[in-house]
Scaffold this motif. Structure first.
Motif, PDB file in Angstrom:
ATOM      1  N   VAL A 584       0.842  -1.201   0.000  1.00  0.00           N
ATOM      2  CA  VAL A 584       0.000   0.000   0.000  1.00  0.00           C
ATOM      3  C   VAL A 584       0.873   1.246   0.000  1.00  0.00           C
ATOM      4  CG1 VAL A 584      -1.770   1.270   1.273  1.00  0.00           C
ATOM      5  CG2 VAL A 584      -1.852  -1.233   1.187  1.00  0.00           C
ATOM      6  N   LEU A 585       1.900   1.242   0.834  1.00  0.00           N
ATOM      7  CA  LEU A 585       2.793   2.392   0.927  1.00  0.00           C
ATOM      8  C   LEU A 585       3.575   2.592  -0.371  1.00  0.00           C
ATOM      9  CD1 LEU A 585       3.982   1.643   4.551  1.00  0.00           C
ATOM     10  CD2 LEU A 585       2.793   3.735   3.867  1.00  0.00           C
ATOM     11  N   CYS A 586       4.062   1.501  -0.944  1.00  0.00           N
ATOM     12  CA  CYS A 586       4.831   1.614  -2.193  1.00  0.00           C
ATOM     13  C   CYS A 586       3.953   2.107  -3.337  1.00  0.00           C
ATOM     14  CB  CYS A 586       5.453   0.267  -2.541  1.00  0.00           C
ATOM     15  SG  CYS A 586       6.789  -0.231  -1.416  1.00  0.00           S
ATOM     16  N   GLU A 587       2.707   1.631  -3.392  1.00  0.00           N
ATOM     17  CA  GLU A 587       1.788   2.109  -4.416  1.00  0.00           C
ATOM     18  C   GLU A 587       1.490   3.585  -4.203  1.00  0.00           C
ATOM     19  OE1 GLU A 587      -0.345   2.006  -7.852  1.00  0.00           O
ATOM     20  OE2 GLU A 587       0.966   0.443  -7.016  1.00  0.00           O
ATOM     21  N   GLY A 588       1.394   3.987  -2.939  1.00  0.00           N
ATOM     22  CA  GLY A 588       1.185   5.395  -2.636  1.00  0.00           C
ATOM     23  C   GLY A 588       2.305   6.272  -3.147  1.00  0.00           C
ATOM     24  N   VAL A 589       3.541   5.780  -3.051  1.00  0.00           N
ATOM     25  CA  VAL A 589       4.690   6.540  -3.567  1.00  0.00           C
ATOM     26  C   VAL A 589       4.544   6.741  -5.076  1.00  0.00           C
ATOM     27  CG1 VAL A 589       7.191   6.521  -3.906  1.00  0.00           C
ATOM     28  CG2 VAL A 589       6.225   5.734  -1.737  1.00  0.00           C
ATOM     29  N   LYS A 590       4.161   5.679  -5.779  1.00  0.00           N
ATOM     30  CA  LYS A 590       3.980   5.801  -7.230  1.00  0.00           C
ATOM     31  C   LYS A 590       2.892   6.819  -7.559  1.00  0.00           C
ATOM     32  CE  LYS A 590       5.315   0.971  -8.026  1.00  0.00           C
ATOM     33  NZ  LYS A 590       4.846  -0.353  -8.488  1.00  0.00           N
ATOM     34  N   GLN A 591       1.829   6.813  -6.762  1.00  0.00           N
ATOM     35  CA  GLN A 591       0.741   7.752  -7.003  1.00  0.00           C
ATOM     36  C   GLN A 591       1.179   9.194  -6.766  1.00  0.00           C
ATOM     37  OE1 GLN A 591      -1.897   5.874  -4.272  1.00  0.00           O
ATOM     38  NE2 GLN A 591      -2.604   4.332  -5.743  1.00  0.00           N
ATOM     39  N   VAL A 592       1.962   9.423  -5.715  1.00  0.00           N
ATOM     40  CA  VAL A 592       2.470  10.771  -5.439  1.00  0.00           C
ATOM     41  C   VAL A 592       3.349  11.239  -6.589  1.00  0.00           C
ATOM     42  CG1 VAL A 592       4.003  12.113  -3.958  1.00  0.00           C
ATOM     43  CG2 VAL A 592       2.307  10.602  -2.930  1.00  0.00           C
ATOM     44  N   ARG A 593       4.238  10.382  -7.071  1.00  0.00           N
ATOM     45  CA  ARG A 593       5.157  10.775  -8.133  1.00  0.00           C
ATOM     46  C   ARG A 593       4.420  11.021  -9.452  1.00  0.00           C
ATOM     47  NH1 ARG A 593      10.742   7.454  -7.983  1.00  0.00           N
ATOM     48  NH2 ARG A 593      11.354   9.269  -9.228  1.00  0.00           N
ATOM     49  N   ALA A 594       3.261  10.363  -9.601  1.00  0.00           N
ATOM     50  CA  ALA A 594       2.467  10.566 -10.815  1.00  0.00           C
ATOM     51  C   ALA A 594       1.500  11.730 -10.680  1.00  0.00           C
ATOM     52  CB  ALA A 594       1.695   9.291 -11.146  1.00  0.00           C
ATOM     53  N   GLY A 595       1.527  12.396  -9.525  1.00  0.00           N
ATOM     54  CA  GLY A 595       0.627  13.520  -9.309  1.00  0.00           C
ATOM     55  C   GLY A 595      -0.806  13.104  -9.057  1.00  0.00           C
ATOM     56  N   GLN A 596      -1.004  11.860  -8.623  1.00  0.00           N
ATOM     57  CA  GLN A 596      -2.340  11.337  -8.368  1.00  0.00           C
ATOM     58  C   GLN A 596      -2.611  11.304  -6.867  1.00  0.00           C
ATOM     59  OE1 GLN A 596      -2.047   7.466 -10.115  1.00  0.00           O
ATOM     60  NE2 GLN A 596      -2.036   8.232 -12.240  1.00  0.00           N
ATOM     61  N   PRO A 597      -3.878  11.285  -6.456  1.00  0.00           N
ATOM     62  CA  PRO A 597      -4.187  11.150  -5.035  1.00  0.00           C
ATOM     63  C   PRO A 597      -3.816   9.757  -4.532  1.00  0.00           C
ATOM     64  CG  PRO A 597      -6.187  11.044  -6.359  1.00  0.00           C
ATOM     65  CD  PRO A 597      -5.090  11.449  -7.292  1.00  0.00           C
ATOM     66  N   ALA A 649       5.630  11.846   1.630  1.00  0.00           N
ATOM     67  CA  ALA A 649       4.261  12.314   1.387  1.00  0.00           C
ATOM     68  C   ALA A 649       3.272  11.162   1.383  1.00  0.00           C
ATOM     69  CB  ALA A 649       4.204  13.067   0.059  1.00  0.00           C
ATOM     70  N   ALA A 650       3.657  10.045   0.755  1.00  0.00           N
ATOM     71  CA  ALA A 650       2.747   8.891   0.686  1.00  0.00           C
ATOM     72  C   ALA A 650       2.519   8.300   2.069  1.00  0.00           C
ATOM     73  CB  ALA A 650       3.325   7.840  -0.254  1.00  0.00           C
ATOM     74  N   ARG A 651       3.575   8.130   2.825  1.00  0.00           N
ATOM     75  CA  ARG A 651       3.425   7.547   4.168  1.00  0.00           C
ATOM     76  C   ARG A 651       2.584   8.459   5.064  1.00  0.00           C
ATOM     77  NH1 ARG A 651       6.012   7.300   9.238  1.00  0.00           N
ATOM     78  NH2 ARG A 651       6.061   5.175  10.109  1.00  0.00           N
ATOM     79  N   LYS A 652       2.837   9.746   4.972  1.00  0.00           N
ATOM     80  CA  LYS A 652       2.081  10.703   5.789  1.00  0.00           C
ATOM     81  C   LYS A 652       0.592  10.646   5.451  1.00  0.00           C
ATOM     82  CE  LYS A 652       2.003  15.613   7.079  1.00  0.00           C
ATOM     83  NZ  LYS A 652       2.634  16.948   6.849  1.00  0.00           N
TER      84      LYS A 652
END
Length: 882
Positions: A584-597, A649-652
């Motif tokens: 979940v956290l790793c996917e969140g990082v990808k989403q942050v880098r892609a400018g997605q929620p 940012a993703a973890r937060k």
């Protein structure tokens, strides 16, 4: 075996010394700038050696005053002296002879804090690994064992206390204003275990009666006025002595055991025979100034150094390649002690967190090396998590494979067979092979191969045949100097769980060796078949982290949730939560880098909140569950192209989502875990505080309001609560009025307490964000920052470099430049400390390209600098070239 010139030292080149050292008599005439050391050595030539071989003694920046042969001055043609060596020729072929050497040293100018140094008015030594050669010319290697008599002469007013190893022989006046003390250590020891302390210190005393009825005097020396803060250390010492007798049958062997706490010390502590020297942060504690973590560290490190009396002192290392033989084994012993004193499951989780965040990173990078390396350039750089923590895990695996009774028999045989020896890893393993009648040659690869094994797992259930097949495959990636790896013997503890959480016991197994709930993976690929399994089981593997491996096991969220909910092994429940969280956290990082929620995961939230609300679970475990994988854990899981800002940012965001979903639970925990009882550092009370403070963090993040943390700071009546609430304020609301007021208050209240001020520096050094660099620069200009004190440097610069990814890894590379400048400056006075700081950049190649290029430029600046120490040169060469 010298390393000063930076040449490669190879294990294969080991050979015994040409001369046997029989005894050592030392006389110190202490002076701050010109200490005179007279060393009387009695040798005889080893049998079957070259009768013309000279005596070669090590030195390091020494000034030779005189050298005598059998008390007669040696002709200058018979010896060659440099600051780094003394070579004496034309020595007897058979009969014993005496060499007397007088050297002059300057303790006050010794900023390396190796050898004999003087700091804050206290003379102190640190001789491991090669510090004794900074005191006198000597065969400074661990396989040279001798008995020591030590005479210390010093100004009585300035140095009322004169200590060394062993038992006190006596003392008296020595001319006008001086006095002397004499010590004798009857147990042969290597020079790295020599210790001397002189100065004016306060004393805490007690006694301990051993299992054979001998009374041992216990003495802890600290700065005057700090004696009450040594009470917990004394209690931990006595518990350690009792535990070692009851668990390993080891009894203390001198009339006195002493601990000295000093503020300027490169290491945590040192196990010198009978005279342990400690960094005072691991001795001094009271509720107002020490956190629960401080108390736990004091307990563990006091135990660790005491346990060295047998695993390190009575049985020492043949050479420095065998360092894990004393350190890894003793870490295992102190881990077991702490587990018995506190919560075994929580202790195990903490050990694995540390292993993964430090040793796994080391194993996968340019500084990777085997637990027992085969070569080195600078031995100081091999006091690593691989030697210590992975070395401990290897010992734990021996205990797992053999079982409790055979492991105890093997340890007993080791103590019996090798007492008084300088032993090897092979000696140690052979003891277990002998008692178990088991071939441990494949297992020994754990000592010789670097890298963390990856174990790929797949499962298949055949409902018709009622069989459950587990397929395992192991690989170890290439590491520096070891491109090809052999299959390891990996012991994997397991359980099969039914859908209702009950344990399933198969009728039989086939396909490989299966012990009691233990799979022995010994081949590159191997299948284990469980017969008579009436429903599809859920496999819980590597329970209690029975092997230090990385599992590649694609379990479903439902299976992980079942393990998290039902497993009897608490470590496995925590691991299941981790396995739910990391994707979940790793996917969140990808989403942050892609400018997605960032998208959230209901299975993770449900499992986590269910555990947090389960009052049958101990608070300390629930607090561990709330500590989701760290930013470093996420970076390690991603494996490359790392963007620290996106990770943060993703973890937060994910933690905030959990905090909002469980806000009522977290608010309830704040009330439930609060108590008006007086502070105690015991495990139960510490666990309640841990859960309360974890809940505070989540409540503050859910409400995004500093008032709750400010209120907790105002109410705190102990350092654990005070420092945690200050961290919450500083890390989440760095610019708010409440945070500034709390930081100012904390600094004012503890202005005269160096150890607490270290916390103040560290809390600010780890505030996330690119503003961290400016904050660090400002704090470095503070009059309270002392660049000569290793603790203060580690608290500020070390905390920033190792524990503040977003601040240290700024995209513009500015932080790298500043830390690089500090490393180069520190290297001039304290190479060990500089080399440790440099390892903060060992993973630079895993960063995204912009940051990686900036990091490489900073590292190249270090590599191109003139007059680098061997410590730093060794690290920088490996980091850049691997």
């Amino acid at each position: 075996m010298r390393t000063e010139t930076g040449q490669v030292i190879n294990l294969a080149d080991y050979r015994p010394t040409d001369f046997v050292l029989e005894r050592v008599d030392l006389t110190f005439e202490l002076d701050p700038t010109e200490t005179k050391v007279e060393t009387r050595l009695i040798f005889h030539r080893r049998e079957n050696t070259n009768p013309n071989a000279p005596l070669v003694l090590d030195g390091d920046e020494l000034v030779l005053s005189s050298v005598l042969f059998d008390q007669i001055e040696i002709d200058s043609e018979r010896y060659t002296a440099t600051p780094d060596s003394l070579i004496i020729r034309d020595l007897p072929a058979s009969e014993p002879f005496e060499i007397t050497i007088t050297t002059l040293i300057n303790p006050e100018a010794n900023t390396q804090l190796m050898g004999l140094y003087r700091s804050n008015g206290i003379y102190c030594t640190q001789c491991e690994a090669e510090g004794f050669r900074r005191i006198t010319y000597f065969p400074d290697r661990p396989d040279v064992l001798a008995v020591y008599t030590v005479n210390i002469i010093a100004d009585k007013a300035a140095n009322p206390l004169l200590l060394s190893n062993g038992n006190f022989l006596g003392g008296a006046g020595y001319g006008e204003g001086k006095h002397f003390a004499a010590w004798f250590d009857p147990h042969p020891k290597p020079s790295y275990l020599f210790a001397l302390v002189a100065g004016d210190l306060g004393l805490v005393e007690d006694t301990f009666t051993t299992m054979s009825g001998r009374e041992v005097a216990l003495k802890i020396y600290v700065e005057h006025g700090k004696e009450p803060r040594a009470a917990y250390a004394m209690d931990a010492l006595k518990r350690s002595m009792t535990w070692d007798e009851e668990t390993f049958g080891r009894e203390y062997d001198l009339d006195i055991f002493m601990i000295v706490a000093v503020s300027d010390f490169n290491m945590g502590a040192m196990e010198n025979k009978g005279l342990n020297i400690f960094n005072d942060k691991y001795v001094l504690a009271d509720p107002e100034t020490a956190t629960d973590a401080d108390y736990a560290n004091i307990e563990a490190i006091i135990a660790h150094e005491y346990f060295h009396n047998w695993t390190g002192n009575r049985i020492t290392c043949r050479d420095w390649f065998q360092l894990c033989l004393k350190e890894g084994l003793t870490v295992y012993r102190d881990h077991e002690f702490s587990a018995d004193q506190r919560s075994r499951a929580v202790k195990r989780i903490g050990e694995v967190r540390h292993l993964r965040s430090e040793q796994f990173v080391e194993d996968s990078g340019p500084l990777a090396h085997p637990v027992r390396p085969s070569q080195y350039k600078e031995i100081n750089n091999f006091y690593t998590t691989t030697v210590y923590e992975k070395g401990s895990e290897v010992t734990r695996m021996i205990a797992t494979i053999l079982g409790k009774d055979l492991f105890k028999q093997g340890m007993d045989l080791y103590f019996e067979r090798h007492d008084g020896d300088a032993a090897t890893v092979e000696d140690f393993v052979q003891c277990f092979a002998d008692v178990s009648k088991r071939d441990l040659s494949q297992f020994s690869l754990w000592y010789h191969q670097a890298g963390t094994p990856h174990v790929t797992v797949s499962c298949d259930y055949d409902a018709t045949a009622k069989t459950f097949t587990v397929k395992l495959a192991q690989t170890v990636a290439p590491t520096p100097g070891q491109p090809d790896k052999k299959p390891m013997h990996i012991p994997l503890s397991f359980a099969l769980l039914a859908n209702n959480g009950a344990m399933i016991t198969p009728a039989s197994t086939s396909g490989g060796e299966v012990g009691e709930n233990l799979l022995h993976l010994t081949e590159a690929e191997q299948s284990f078949v469980f017969h008579g399994v009436s429903e599809r089981p859920v496999l819980s593997l590597n329970r209690s982290f029975s092997a230090p491996v990385i599992l590649n096991f694609a379990q479903s969220s439902d299976d992980l949730a079942l393990i998290a909910r039902c497993e009897s092994d608490l470590f496995s429940r925590w691991q299941a939560l981790t396995d739910l969280a990391l994707p979940v956290l790793c996917e969140g990082v990808k989403q942050v880098r892609a400018g997605q929620p960032v998208l959230f995961n209901d299975a993770l939230k449900r499992s986590l909140l269910a555990i947090i609300a389960d009052e049958t679970l101990e608070p300390a475990f629930r607090a561990q569950a709330l500590a989701l994988p760290s930013e470093a854990d996420i970076a390690r899981e991603l494996g490359g192209d790392i963007d620290p800002d996106a990770i943060h940012a993703a973890r937060k965001a994910i933690i905030a989502d959990i905090a909002i979903a469980g806000l009522d639970i977290f608010k309830g925990l704040l009330e439930q875990m609060a108590t008006d009882a007086a502070y105690t550092p015991d495990a139960k009370a510490a666990g309640q505080r841990a859960l309360k403070n974890a809940a505070l963090t989540y409540v503050v993040q859910a409400e995004n309001n500093p008032l709750k943390a400010a209120e907790a700071y105002a109410k705190a009546d102990n350092m654990t609560d005070l420092s945690h609430s200050l961290s919450v304020l500083a890390h989440h609301f760095p610019g708010m009025t409440e945070t500034k007021a709390a930081l100012t208050d904390f600094e004012s209240r503890f202005a005269n307490n160096a150890l607490v001020l270290d916390k103040w520096f560290s809390i600010q050094a780890t505030i996330p964000g690119e503003d961290g660099l400016g904050r660090i620069k400002t704090l470095m200009q503070s009059p309270k920052f002392n660049a000569a004190n290793p603790n203060r440097v580690r608290a500020l610069i070390g905390s920033f470099a190792f524990s503040n990814p977003t601040g240290f890894h700024r995209a513009d590379g500015a932080s790298y430049s500043v830390v690089t400048e500090e490393i180069l400056a520190i290297d001039k006075r304290n190479p060990q400390l500089a080399a440790r700081l440099l390892t903060s950049m060992r993973t630079w190649k895993l960063l995204e390209p912009q940051r990686a290029n900036k990091a490489r430029a900073a590292l190249t600046t270090i590599a191109n600098a003139n007059d680098l120490s061997n410590d730093v040169r060794d690290i920088i060469d490996r980091i850049l070239t691997a």
